[in-house]
Design a protein around this motif. Sequence first.
Motif, PDB file in Angstrom:
ATOM      1  N   VAL A 125      10.138 -44.845   4.700  1.00  0.00           N
ATOM      2  CA  VAL A 125      11.557 -45.134   4.495  1.00  0.00           C
ATOM      3  C   VAL A 125      11.989 -44.422   3.211  1.00  0.00           C
ATOM      4  CG1 VAL A 125      13.315 -46.933   4.352  1.00  0.00           C
ATOM      5  CG2 VAL A 125      11.156 -47.405   5.538  1.00  0.00           C
ATOM      6  N   VAL A 126      12.835 -43.404   3.351  1.00  0.00           N
ATOM      7  CA  VAL A 126      13.244 -42.562   2.233  1.00  0.00           C
ATOM      8  C   VAL A 126      14.630 -42.972   1.745  1.00  0.00           C
ATOM      9  CG1 VAL A 126      13.715 -40.199   1.489  1.00  0.00           C
ATOM     10  CG2 VAL A 126      11.862 -40.643   3.117  1.00  0.00           C
ATOM     11  N   LYS A 127      14.794 -43.063   0.433  1.00  0.00           N
ATOM     12  CA  LYS A 127      16.092 -43.401  -0.154  1.00  0.00           C
ATOM     13  C   LYS A 127      17.107 -42.302   0.150  1.00  0.00           C
ATOM     14  CE  LYS A 127      15.997 -44.985  -4.313  1.00  0.00           C
ATOM     15  NZ  LYS A 127      16.324 -46.397  -4.047  1.00  0.00           N
ATOM     16  N   LEU A 128      18.242 -42.694   0.740  1.00  0.00           N
ATOM     17  CA  LEU A 128      19.336 -41.746   1.003  1.00  0.00           C
ATOM     18  C   LEU A 128      20.633 -42.552   1.020  1.00  0.00           C
ATOM     19  CD1 LEU A 128      20.157 -38.802   1.683  1.00  0.00           C
ATOM     20  CD2 LEU A 128      20.004 -39.457   4.104  1.00  0.00           C
ATOM     21  N   ASN A 129      21.329 -42.588  -0.108  1.00  0.00           N
ATOM     22  CA  ASN A 129      22.501 -43.452  -0.247  1.00  0.00           C
ATOM     23  C   ASN A 129      23.813 -42.786   0.148  1.00  0.00           C
ATOM     24  OD1 ASN A 129      21.297 -45.870  -1.114  1.00  0.00           O
ATOM     25  ND2 ASN A 129      21.051 -45.059  -3.179  1.00  0.00           N
ATOM     26  N   THR A 130      23.823 -41.463   0.227  1.00  0.00           N
ATOM     27  CA  THR A 130      25.043 -40.731   0.548  1.00  0.00           C
ATOM     28  C   THR A 130      24.665 -39.263   0.717  1.00  0.00           C
ATOM     29  OG1 THR A 130      27.236 -40.052  -0.260  1.00  0.00           O
ATOM     30  CG2 THR A 130      25.548 -40.450  -1.915  1.00  0.00           C
ATOM     31  N   ARG A 131      25.559 -38.479   1.322  1.00  0.00           N
ATOM     32  CA  ARG A 131      25.347 -37.034   1.389  1.00  0.00           C
ATOM     33  C   ARG A 131      26.157 -36.304   0.327  1.00  0.00           C
ATOM     34  NH1 ARG A 131      26.792 -35.529   7.245  1.00  0.00           N
ATOM     35  NH2 ARG A 131      25.907 -33.475   6.701  1.00  0.00           N
ATOM     36  N   ASN A 132      26.778 -37.070  -0.560  1.00  0.00           N
ATOM     37  CA  ASN A 132      27.532 -36.517  -1.683  1.00  0.00           C
ATOM     38  C   ASN A 132      26.585 -36.398  -2.885  1.00  0.00           C
ATOM     39  OD1 ASN A 132      29.060 -36.466  -4.174  1.00  0.00           O
ATOM     40  ND2 ASN A 132      30.876 -36.968  -2.964  1.00  0.00           N
ATOM     41  N   PRO A 133      26.288 -35.179  -3.362  1.00  0.00           N
ATOM     42  CA  PRO A 133      25.286 -35.013  -4.433  1.00  0.00           C
ATOM     43  C   PRO A 133      25.629 -35.771  -5.713  1.00  0.00           C
ATOM     44  CG  PRO A 133      25.805 -32.893  -3.426  1.00  0.00           C
ATOM     45  CD  PRO A 133      26.805 -33.877  -2.887  1.00  0.00           C
ATOM     46  N   GLU A 134      26.892 -35.752  -6.132  1.00  0.00           N
ATOM     47  CA  GLU A 134      27.261 -36.418  -7.385  1.00  0.00           C
ATOM     48  C   GLU A 134      27.100 -37.932  -7.262  1.00  0.00           C
ATOM     49  OE1 GLU A 134      31.157 -35.248  -8.557  1.00  0.00           O
ATOM     50  OE2 GLU A 134      30.638 -33.119  -8.794  1.00  0.00           O
ATOM     51  N   VAL A 135      27.545 -38.485  -6.143  1.00  0.00           N
ATOM     52  CA  VAL A 135      27.410 -39.933  -5.941  1.00  0.00           C
ATOM     53  C   VAL A 135      25.937 -40.317  -5.842  1.00  0.00           C
ATOM     54  CG1 VAL A 135      27.935 -41.855  -4.409  1.00  0.00           C
ATOM     55  CG2 VAL A 135      29.675 -40.107  -4.855  1.00  0.00           C
ATOM     56  N   HIS A 136      25.151 -39.487  -5.150  1.00  0.00           N
ATOM     57  CA  HIS A 136      23.721 -39.796  -5.010  1.00  0.00           C
ATOM     58  C   HIS A 136      23.045 -39.814  -6.376  1.00  0.00           C
ATOM     59  CE1 HIS A 136      19.700 -39.868  -3.204  1.00  0.00           C
ATOM     60  NE2 HIS A 136      20.298 -40.143  -2.060  1.00  0.00           N
TER      61      HIS A 136
END
Length: 479
Positions: A125-136
């Motif tokens: 399970v890999v952390k991926l909170n958004t596809r927006n680099p700045e928000v991530h």
Amino acid sequence: MFDPRKFDFTDLEIEQAAAQNRLLSLEIEFNRQCNYRCPYCYAAATEDLSSDYDPRVIAAAVQQAAELGARKIVILGGEPLLYRSLREKVEMICALGLGAEIFTNGSMMSPELAAFLFQNACRVVVKLNTRNPEVHDRLTGVKNSLENSLRALRLLKEAGFTSEMLCASTVISADNLDDIVDLWKYLRENCITPYFEIMTPQGRLLEHQELTVDIRRLHSIFLELQEYDRSLGHLWEAQPPLVGGKCLRHIYSALVNARGDVFPCVGLDLKIGNLLEKPLRQILSQSDIINDLKNHREMIKGPCRTCDKASTCYGCRGAAYQLTGDYLASDPLCWHNAGKQDQIQALPLPAQSFMPHRPPMAMLELILQAGPVNLISAVIHPDNRFLHSGGILDRAVIPELVAQAGAVMDSFHHDGRVQAGFLALGHAIRFSQDIHAGDEIFISFSSETIIKGWHLLNFSIKNQRGELCSQGEVNVCEV
């Protein structure tokens, strides 16, 4: 070969495991070292996360989990990929016939490690909170974290991981709220199973309240994702705290940190024992918290108890505990309770309404803490009938005070229905300081069942200056 039956459980399997006092999974913190600093992390902001833990614990926890019937070990951190002996421990888990499920930020993934994890049929399970680099980057506290996550997912897919084995973990926050639906669709389209959840109000999140989301807005997001998944043939019912699933982990799982401390889960961070001191089987079977939650239909308080979902849901126990101080309270973050917040009690609470005693015998003031260790305050008023002429409280009344505290917590855990009270017998009581008229005292105690109807209360009493006044044991019998 990956066997999904090791990783996902039916309602019937969960019910049977609870009835037979078995486990289906065990969560283990392999370490607390982490190269990210997520602002929503459950770890306390001031905690030292630098050290590895006792190497004896992981092997003992895995072995005891297997003996209790567990089918998978959930590997947590910190960042588990920083743990030096990860491969050795994964091989040990597999050798016992268990599955290994690893939650990682993905930054340390390599082609070799991805191949190893695939060969050992792990779920990752890999952390991926958004596809927006700045928000991530904001949600991980480090630069280039989105690139790290996407690279890890790519390496795992190249190693052979499919949607049953490969997941992406996302917390729903104010920062990524507008990206949630698109991210979910992206994961489905790329054969990655989404694992989205609501944040628990603890640890670093207490310093970042700006990340919290209104529960009605959460509801609308859940419903939108539910409708989208239905069009793909994924059928589930929207309920917090997990999107697409439900959390009943206290019925079939627990958490062990690598010091050996045992907790119901990450959010319900009340220590119930240490498996280096007592077997896990004994810790779980003797825990009032675990037993209460296995019987949640009778024990949960407030609107959650009468909810039409109550037979299959008990809300998020972590959120309930963190926001009310009571692990049996209704979940304040469930949208079903959006208009019922006034029905959810939070500590501290006046003790008087939970007591079978009445003045002048009743001496307790407030319930301050509920859990394995309970904390109740009392004020010694000048008209207290147990004061000597010099204004000193008679030491013979100490067992009565402790028994009253036990009776209060007994009623508290029965949804406020006042119980009959206890007969008390004190022994091994030691005195350090006199208690005087005008003192506020704090009675701290844990309870252990000896035989049916008899309980041992291990207590200490301190005054408002933090000075120890008395400690010892009181046997109480239900009347």
